[in-house]
Design an enzyme around this catalytic site. Structure first.
Site, PDB file in Angstrom:
ATOM      1  N   ALA A  66       0.866  -1.180   0.000  1.00  0.00           N
ATOM      2  CA  ALA A  66       0.000   0.000   0.000  1.00  0.00           C
ATOM      3  C   ALA A  66       0.903   1.231   0.000  1.00  0.00           C
ATOM      4  O   ALA A  66       2.058   1.164   0.430  1.00  0.00           O
ATOM      5  CB  ALA A  66      -0.886  -0.024   1.234  1.00  0.00           C
ATOM      6  N   GLY A 109       0.598  -4.977   0.905  1.00  0.00           N
ATOM      7  CA  GLY A 109      -0.581  -5.029   0.037  1.00  0.00           C
ATOM      8  C   GLY A 109      -0.290  -5.697  -1.300  1.00  0.00           C
ATOM      9  O   GLY A 109      -1.198  -6.250  -1.930  1.00  0.00           O
ATOM     10  N   GLU A 112      -0.621  -9.266  -0.630  1.00  0.00           N
ATOM     11  CA  GLU A 112      -2.047  -9.507  -0.361  1.00  0.00           C
ATOM     12  C   GLU A 112      -2.872  -9.489  -1.646  1.00  0.00           C
ATOM     13  O   GLU A 112      -3.778 -10.301  -1.828  1.00  0.00           O
ATOM     14  CB  GLU A 112      -2.548  -8.466   0.638  1.00  0.00           C
ATOM     15  CG  GLU A 112      -1.884  -8.653   2.007  1.00  0.00           C
ATOM     16  CD  GLU A 112      -2.137  -7.486   2.950  1.00  0.00           C
ATOM     17  OE1 GLU A 112      -1.715  -6.345   2.613  1.00  0.00           O
ATOM     18  OE2 GLU A 112      -2.735  -7.687   4.008  1.00  0.00           O
ATOM     19  N   GLU A 132       4.604  -5.102   7.166  1.00  0.00           N
ATOM     20  CA  GLU A 132       3.870  -4.013   7.822  1.00  0.00           C
ATOM     21  C   GLU A 132       4.358  -3.736   9.243  1.00  0.00           C
ATOM     22  O   GLU A 132       4.380  -2.593   9.694  1.00  0.00           O
ATOM     23  CB  GLU A 132       2.361  -4.335   7.868  1.00  0.00           C
ATOM     24  CG  GLU A 132       1.639  -4.209   6.532  1.00  0.00           C
ATOM     25  CD  GLU A 132       1.643  -5.487   5.707  1.00  0.00           C
ATOM     26  OE1 GLU A 132       2.444  -6.415   6.014  1.00  0.00           O
ATOM     27  OE2 GLU A 132       0.860  -5.561   4.744  1.00  0.00           O
TER      28      GLU A 132
HETATM   29  N1  CAA Z   1       4.592   3.165  -0.726  1.00  0.00           N
HETATM   30  C1  CAA Z   1       5.010   4.313  -1.286  1.00  0.00           C
HETATM   31  N2  CAA Z   1       6.157   4.429  -1.968  1.00  0.00           N
HETATM   32  C2  CAA Z   1       6.930   3.331  -2.079  1.00  0.00           C
HETATM   33  C3  CAA Z   1       6.570   2.100  -1.517  1.00  0.00           C
HETATM   34  C4  CAA Z   1       5.334   2.036  -0.807  1.00  0.00           C
HETATM   35  N3  CAA Z   1       4.867   0.880  -0.271  1.00  0.00           N
HETATM   36  N4  CAA Z   1       7.539   1.208  -1.784  1.00  0.00           N
HETATM   37  C5  CAA Z   1       8.474   1.851  -2.498  1.00  0.00           C
HETATM   38  N5  CAA Z   1       8.108   3.152  -2.683  1.00  0.00           N
HETATM   39  C6  CAA Z   1       8.851   4.200  -3.382  1.00  0.00           C
HETATM   40  C7  CAA Z   1      10.031   4.668  -2.565  1.00  0.00           C
HETATM   41  O1  CAA Z   1       9.623   5.609  -1.607  1.00  0.00           O
HETATM   42  C8  CAA Z   1      10.894   5.266  -3.638  1.00  0.00           C
HETATM   43  O2  CAA Z   1      10.387   6.527  -3.989  1.00  0.00           O
HETATM   44  P1  CAA Z   1      11.389   7.817  -4.066  1.00  0.00           P
HETATM   45  O3  CAA Z   1      12.288   7.480  -5.229  1.00  0.00           O
HETATM   46  O4  CAA Z   1      10.449   8.938  -4.336  1.00  0.00           O
HETATM   47  O5  CAA Z   1      12.103   7.860  -2.765  1.00  0.00           O
HETATM   48  C9  CAA Z   1      10.656   4.344  -4.838  1.00  0.00           C
HETATM   49  O6  CAA Z   1       9.419   3.663  -4.570  1.00  0.00           O
HETATM   50  C10 CAA Z   1      11.731   3.293  -5.000  1.00  0.00           C
HETATM   51  O7  CAA Z   1      11.863   2.616  -3.764  1.00  0.00           O
HETATM   52  P2  CAA Z   1      13.285   2.349  -3.053  1.00  0.00           P
HETATM   53  O8  CAA Z   1      14.228   3.460  -3.371  1.00  0.00           O
HETATM   54  O9  CAA Z   1      13.005   2.076  -1.614  1.00  0.00           O
HETATM   55  O10 CAA Z   1      13.738   1.022  -3.832  1.00  0.00           O
HETATM   56  P3  CAA Z   1      14.699  -0.116  -3.303  1.00  0.00           P
HETATM   57  O11 CAA Z   1      14.935  -0.986  -4.490  1.00  0.00           O
HETATM   58  O12 CAA Z   1      15.861   0.453  -2.566  1.00  0.00           O
HETATM   59  O13 CAA Z   1      13.829  -0.934  -2.202  1.00  0.00           O
HETATM   60  C11 CAA Z   1      11.854  -2.053  -1.366  1.00  0.00           C
HETATM   61  C12 CAA Z   1      12.721  -1.677  -2.587  1.00  0.00           C
HETATM   62  C13 CAA Z   1      12.618  -3.022  -0.461  1.00  0.00           C
HETATM   63  C14 CAA Z   1      10.604  -2.716  -1.872  1.00  0.00           C
HETATM   64  C15 CAA Z   1      11.511  -0.781  -0.546  1.00  0.00           C
HETATM   65  O14 CAA Z   1      11.002   0.208  -1.440  1.00  0.00           O
HETATM   66  C16 CAA Z   1      10.499  -0.992   0.532  1.00  0.00           C
HETATM   67  O15 CAA Z   1      10.816  -1.518   1.593  1.00  0.00           O
HETATM   68  N6  CAA Z   1       9.221  -0.566   0.303  1.00  0.00           N
HETATM   69  C17 CAA Z   1       8.178  -0.614   1.272  1.00  0.00           C
HETATM   70  C18 CAA Z   1       7.665  -2.038   1.452  1.00  0.00           C
HETATM   71  C19 CAA Z   1       6.573  -2.067   2.512  1.00  0.00           C
HETATM   72  O16 CAA Z   1       6.790  -1.763   3.669  1.00  0.00           O
HETATM   73  N7  CAA Z   1       5.343  -2.460   2.112  1.00  0.00           N
HETATM   74  C20 CAA Z   1       4.218  -2.534   3.001  1.00  0.00           C
HETATM   75  C21 CAA Z   1       3.410  -1.288   2.894  1.00  0.00           C
HETATM   76  S1  CAA Z   1       2.091  -1.222   4.118  1.00  0.00           S
HETATM   77  C22 CAA Z   1       0.839  -2.145   3.497  1.00  0.00           C
HETATM   78  O17 CAA Z   1       0.936  -2.686   2.424  1.00  0.00           O
HETATM   79  C23 CAA Z   1      -0.411  -2.205   4.335  1.00  0.00           C
HETATM   80  C24 CAA Z   1      -1.401  -3.243   3.923  1.00  0.00           C
HETATM   81  O18 CAA Z   1      -1.394  -4.348   4.406  1.00  0.00           O
HETATM   82  C25 CAA Z   1      -2.436  -2.969   2.959  1.00  0.00           C
END
Ligand code: CAA
Length: 258
Positions: A66, A109, A112, A132
């Site tokens: 998400a 998400g 999911e 999460e």
């Molecule tokens: N939401 C918003 N933006 C996101 C995102 C997310 N879930 N995941 C990645 N992005 C964005 C980053 O912020 C970044 O944007 P900027 O260039 O503007 O900074 C861009 O995508 C590229 O990401 P990274 O630079 O972090 O890329 P990476 O290759 O170094 O890492 C990754 C990849 C490990 C997937 C890392 O991006 C990450 O950990 N993302 C978040 C994963 C996460 O926590 N997901 C769970 C979300 S909560 C949820 O989903 C709730 C639910 O149950 C419904």
């Protein structure tokens, strides 16, 4: 919605493909992307010329979860009154077979959403996880339930409590995904799988999906009874007559989806 901005929606033969397309955000599931995926999926589901739907992302990310930037300042009252993730029940209510073709990150998400489909096909670089907890929340689009049903309590607990990710091989061993294919072949393999399913009778495929899904919602006796009733219902279709006649006459069946 007349024009999509965060997804691509394409049709080839009887197969529709929804491609998540927010490359700069690793296909993070924003409100807009949610609306667009559901809009497209509901349309394809209602289309009698579509026999299977593929949902996919890029080679780098199916979806990284998400959209954290949208959620960061959300209050309980806003989340609860808008029921921000409840809208996905429209997706899980779809009756057309759905395949998730997953490469790269399928996190939160994203994992999911992949699990809301009927079959997950994984590229060898796929990574599944429910991270999460590292953000101070728990899954909200069904992860704690669907992951547990797919891979069992101990593994699901470990993933949900630590946020660790699972690679494609482990996901296949654990029963989360149907098959692992080289990342370069993922789209072709998904298209072939979808075309095979779309070549079957649509009403029969819908009955089959309904029967398998009932296994998650009912006792064994109730599920077996439902299956038997649905099996008998197959004999009310022209496609049953055609399928069995084709077998007896040693020729391929031509289903007319009625
Ligand atoms: N939401 C918003 N933006 C996101 C995102 C997310 N879930 N995941 C990645 N992005 C964005 C980053 O912020 C970044 O944007 P900027 O260039 O503007 O900074 C861009 O995508 C590229 O990401 P990274 O630079 O972090 O890329 P990476 O290759 O170094 O890492 C990754 C990849 C490990 C997937 C890392 O991006 C990450 O950990 N993302 C978040 C994963 C996460 O926590 N997901 C769970 C979300 S909560 C949820 O989903 C709730 C639910 O149950 C419904």
């Amino acid at each position: 919605i007349t024009e999509y901005e965060t997804i691509l929606a394409t049709v080839e033969g009887r197969v529709a493909t929804i491609t998540l397309n927010r490359p700069k955000a690793l296909n993070a599931i924003s409100n807009q992307l949610t609306q667009e995926v559901i809009d497209a999926a509901v349309r394809y589901d209602r289309d009698e010329d579509i026999g299977a739907i593929i949902i996919t992302g890029s080679e780098k990310a199916f979806a990284a979860g998400a959209d954290i930037k949208e959620m960061a300042t959300l209050s309980f009252a806003e989340a609860y009154t808008a029921d921000i993730f409840g809208i996905w029940e429209r997706f899980t209510a779809l009756r057309t077979p759905i395949i998730s073709a997953v490469a790269g990150h399928a996190l939160g998400g994203g994992c999911e959403l992949a699990m809301m489909a009927d079959i997950i096909l994984a590229a060898d670089n796929a990574k599944f996880g429910q991270p999460e907890i590292k953000l101070g929340i728990i899954p909200g689009m069904g992860g704690s339930q669907r992951l547990t049903r797919a891979i069992g309590k101990s593994k699901a607990m470990e993933m949900v409590l630590t946020g660790r990710t699972m690679g494609a091989e482990e996901a296949e061993r654990a029963g989360l995904v149907a098959r692992v294919v080289p990342v370069a072949d993922l789209q072709r393999e998904a298209a072939e799988l979808a075309a095979t399913i779309a070549g079957m009778s649509k009403p029969i495929a819908m009955l089959a999906k309904e029967a398998v899904n009932a296994a998650f919602e009912s006792s064994l006796a109730e599920g077996v009874l439902l299956e038997r009733r649905l099996n008998y219902a197959c004999f009310a279709t022209e496609d049953q007559s055609e399928g069995m006649a084709a077998f007896v006459e040693k020729r391929p069946a031509t289903f007319t989806h009625c």
